[in-house]
Motif scaffolding. Structure first.
Motif, PDB file in Angstrom:
ATOM      1  N   SER A  45     -30.398 -42.641  21.707  1.00 54.28           N
ATOM      2  CA  SER A  45     -31.682 -42.033  22.060  1.00 54.28           C
ATOM      3  C   SER A  45     -32.158 -42.449  23.446  1.00 54.28           C
ATOM      4  O   SER A  45     -33.232 -42.024  23.882  1.00 54.28           O
ATOM      5  CB  SER A  45     -32.740 -42.420  21.018  1.00 54.28           C
ATOM      6  OG  SER A  45     -32.894 -43.843  20.977  1.00 54.28           O
ATOM      7  N   THR A  46     -31.368 -43.273  24.131  1.00 53.94           N
ATOM      8  CA  THR A  46     -31.725 -43.691  25.483  1.00 53.94           C
ATOM      9  C   THR A  46     -31.605 -42.514  26.452  1.00 53.94           C
ATOM     10  O   THR A  46     -30.937 -41.517  26.170  1.00 53.94           O
ATOM     11  CB  THR A  46     -30.800 -44.828  25.945  1.00 53.94           C
ATOM     12  OG1 THR A  46     -29.428 -44.452  25.696  1.00 53.94           O
ATOM     13  CG2 THR A  46     -31.092 -46.113  25.211  1.00 53.94           C
ATOM     14  N   ASP A  47     -32.263 -42.653  27.607  1.00 51.88           N
ATOM     15  CA  ASP A  47     -32.195 -41.598  28.621  1.00 51.88           C
ATOM     16  C   ASP A  47     -30.741 -41.360  29.031  1.00 51.88           C
ATOM     17  O   ASP A  47     -29.930 -42.294  29.111  1.00 51.88           O
ATOM     18  CB  ASP A  47     -32.997 -41.997  29.857  1.00 51.88           C
ATOM     19  CG  ASP A  47     -34.496 -42.021  29.593  1.00 51.88           C
ATOM     20  OD1 ASP A  47     -34.932 -41.405  28.603  1.00 51.88           O
ATOM     21  OD2 ASP A  47     -35.219 -42.680  30.379  1.00 51.88           O
ATOM     22  N   ARG A  48     -30.425 -40.111  29.309  1.00 51.93           N
ATOM     23  CA  ARG A  48     -29.067 -39.754  29.721  1.00 51.93           C
ATOM     24  C   ARG A  48     -28.766 -40.371  31.084  1.00 51.93           C
ATOM     25  O   ARG A  48     -29.588 -40.296  32.008  1.00 51.93           O
ATOM     26  CB  ARG A  48     -28.903 -38.242  29.777  1.00 51.93           C
ATOM     27  CG  ARG A  48     -27.449 -37.773  29.968  1.00 51.93           C
ATOM     28  CD  ARG A  48     -27.335 -36.320  29.576  1.00 51.93           C
ATOM     29  NE  ARG A  48     -26.018 -35.758  29.769  1.00 51.93           N
ATOM     30  CZ  ARG A  48     -24.990 -35.910  28.927  1.00 51.93           C
ATOM     31  NH1 ARG A  48     -25.139 -36.652  27.823  1.00 51.93           N
ATOM     32  NH2 ARG A  48     -23.828 -35.350  29.151  1.00 51.93           N
ATOM     33  N   ASN A  79     -24.813 -41.151  25.090  1.00 55.57           N
ATOM     34  CA  ASN A  79     -25.609 -40.165  25.841  1.00 55.57           C
ATOM     35  C   ASN A  79     -25.333 -40.303  27.342  1.00 55.57           C
ATOM     36  O   ASN A  79     -26.257 -40.378  28.166  1.00 55.57           O
ATOM     37  CB  ASN A  79     -27.104 -40.322  25.541  1.00 55.57           C
ATOM     38  CG  ASN A  79     -27.912 -39.117  26.015  1.00 55.57           C
ATOM     39  OD1 ASN A  79     -27.378 -38.019  26.191  1.00 55.57           O
ATOM     40  ND2 ASN A  79     -29.206 -39.323  26.232  1.00 55.57           N
TER      41      ASN A  79
END
Length: 331
Positions: A45-48, A79
């Motif tokens: 769920s971390t930023d891409r 991600n």
């Protein structure tokens, strides 16, 4: 899988700057392109983020397809947008690193088969604040060039293990075939063999031309009647050397480094004595995952030391078990 009890020795060796590989393997992989990842499941769920994987691969060696497959699976999980490029020529590999810097990637994973050609551009990456890890080649110089860790095998140790195994089985005159002269890891492998079997000869071939590899090795075996084992430093090279043995009418046995499904089958069938696997899928996977973890929490795997993915011996005793994973493209 059977493993040599080398872990303690390898951890000590990793502290001392030394020659290291590539292992690997000096040729290979699919044509350079941008890859987005593979595998199922929920992505982080971390930023891409964007990670560049830059290798010295050339077309034709399945070794690099395995490295890339591991990197793509980690990218899907983390991600990550994966930018995969490769070039066997050191100057062009350096240009690919510069390209990644210009693209403002969040991390760079790079092989260091020819470290002197990459030191200046990797300093630029460090100056730009881009974290770097190395994989497969360049264990001994990785930290000096700014990488916070290295994923790969200790190549001198791997070569010594092969030499020890051959000596224990009575082989006295190996021919160790290097497919890219000056590649630090390949040179280290053969040096390790020679350290344990002094009668070892080095044969240089052009790994980009398998027809030339076959003819050069055939001529060597015809001229060297006392050669009792010939060693390939990559699976496609070794499979070609099997043809050279037949062409030369030689009684020489064949041993190898690295692995693919065809080579695993040859070991099962008894045509190849053994291979030393450096587990390239792990190298690709861990390199991407380490860069994601660094971005995620400032984590740095390895404690300033290399993270070893090999050497691991595959012979007739365990090749059938390894073969099923090789057929999946991860060994």
């Amino acid at each position: 899988m059977a493993n040599f009890s080398w872990r303690k020795a390898a951890l000590v060796a990793a502290v001392v700057p030394m020659m290291a590989l590539s292992a690997c393997s000096s040729t290979g992989g699919k044509p350079a392109e941008t890859g987005g990842g593979a595998g199922g499941g929920q992505a982080a769920s971390t930023d891409r983020i964007k990670v560049a994987l830059i290798t010295h691969a050339a077309a034709g060696d399945t070794f690099w397809d395995i490295v890339r497959k591991g990197a793509e699976e980690a990218s899907a999980k983390d991600n990550v947008e994966l930018l995969y490029t490769s070039d066997p020529e050191a100057g062009r590999q350096s240009q690919l690193v510069q390209q990644a810097i210009d693209q403002k990637v969040d991390g760079i994973a790079v092989t260091l088969a020819t470290p002197d050609a990459l030191k200046d551009v990797l300093k630029k990456a460090s100056d730009a604040g881009i974290p770097v890890v190395s994989l497969n080649a360049g264990e001994g110089v990785s930290a000096q060039l700014g990488a916070f860790t290295h994923f790969g095998s200790n190549e001198k140790l791997a070569g010594e293990a092969v030499g020890t195994r051959l000596a224990s089985e009575g082989y006295k005159h190996p021919v160790c075939v290097i497919q890219q002269q000056g590649h630090v890891g390949l040179e280290a492998r053969c040096a390790g063999v020679k350290a344990k079997v002094p009668g070892t000869e080095i044969l240089y071939v052009d790994g980009k031309d398998m027809t030339a590899v076959q003819s050069t090795a055939t001529a060597k075996l015809q001229a060297s009647k006392d050669a009792d084992v010939i060693i390939g430093l990559g699976a496609p090279i070794t499979l070609t050397l099997l043809k050279s043995v037949t062409d030369a009418g030689s009684a020489s046995k064949v041993a190898s480094f690295d692995l693919n499904a065809d080579l695993a089958q040859k070991i099962v069938d008894g045509n190849v004595l053994f291979t030393v696997d450096q587990q390239p899928w792990l190298q690709g996977y861990m390199s991407v995952d380490a860069l994601w973890q660094n971005k995620r929490g400032g984590f740095k795997l390895g404690g300033g030391q290399s993270v070893l993915t090999g050497p691991s011996l595959v012979d007739k005793s365990n090749a059938a078990d390894v073969l099923k994973f090789a057929q999946q493209g991860i060994r």
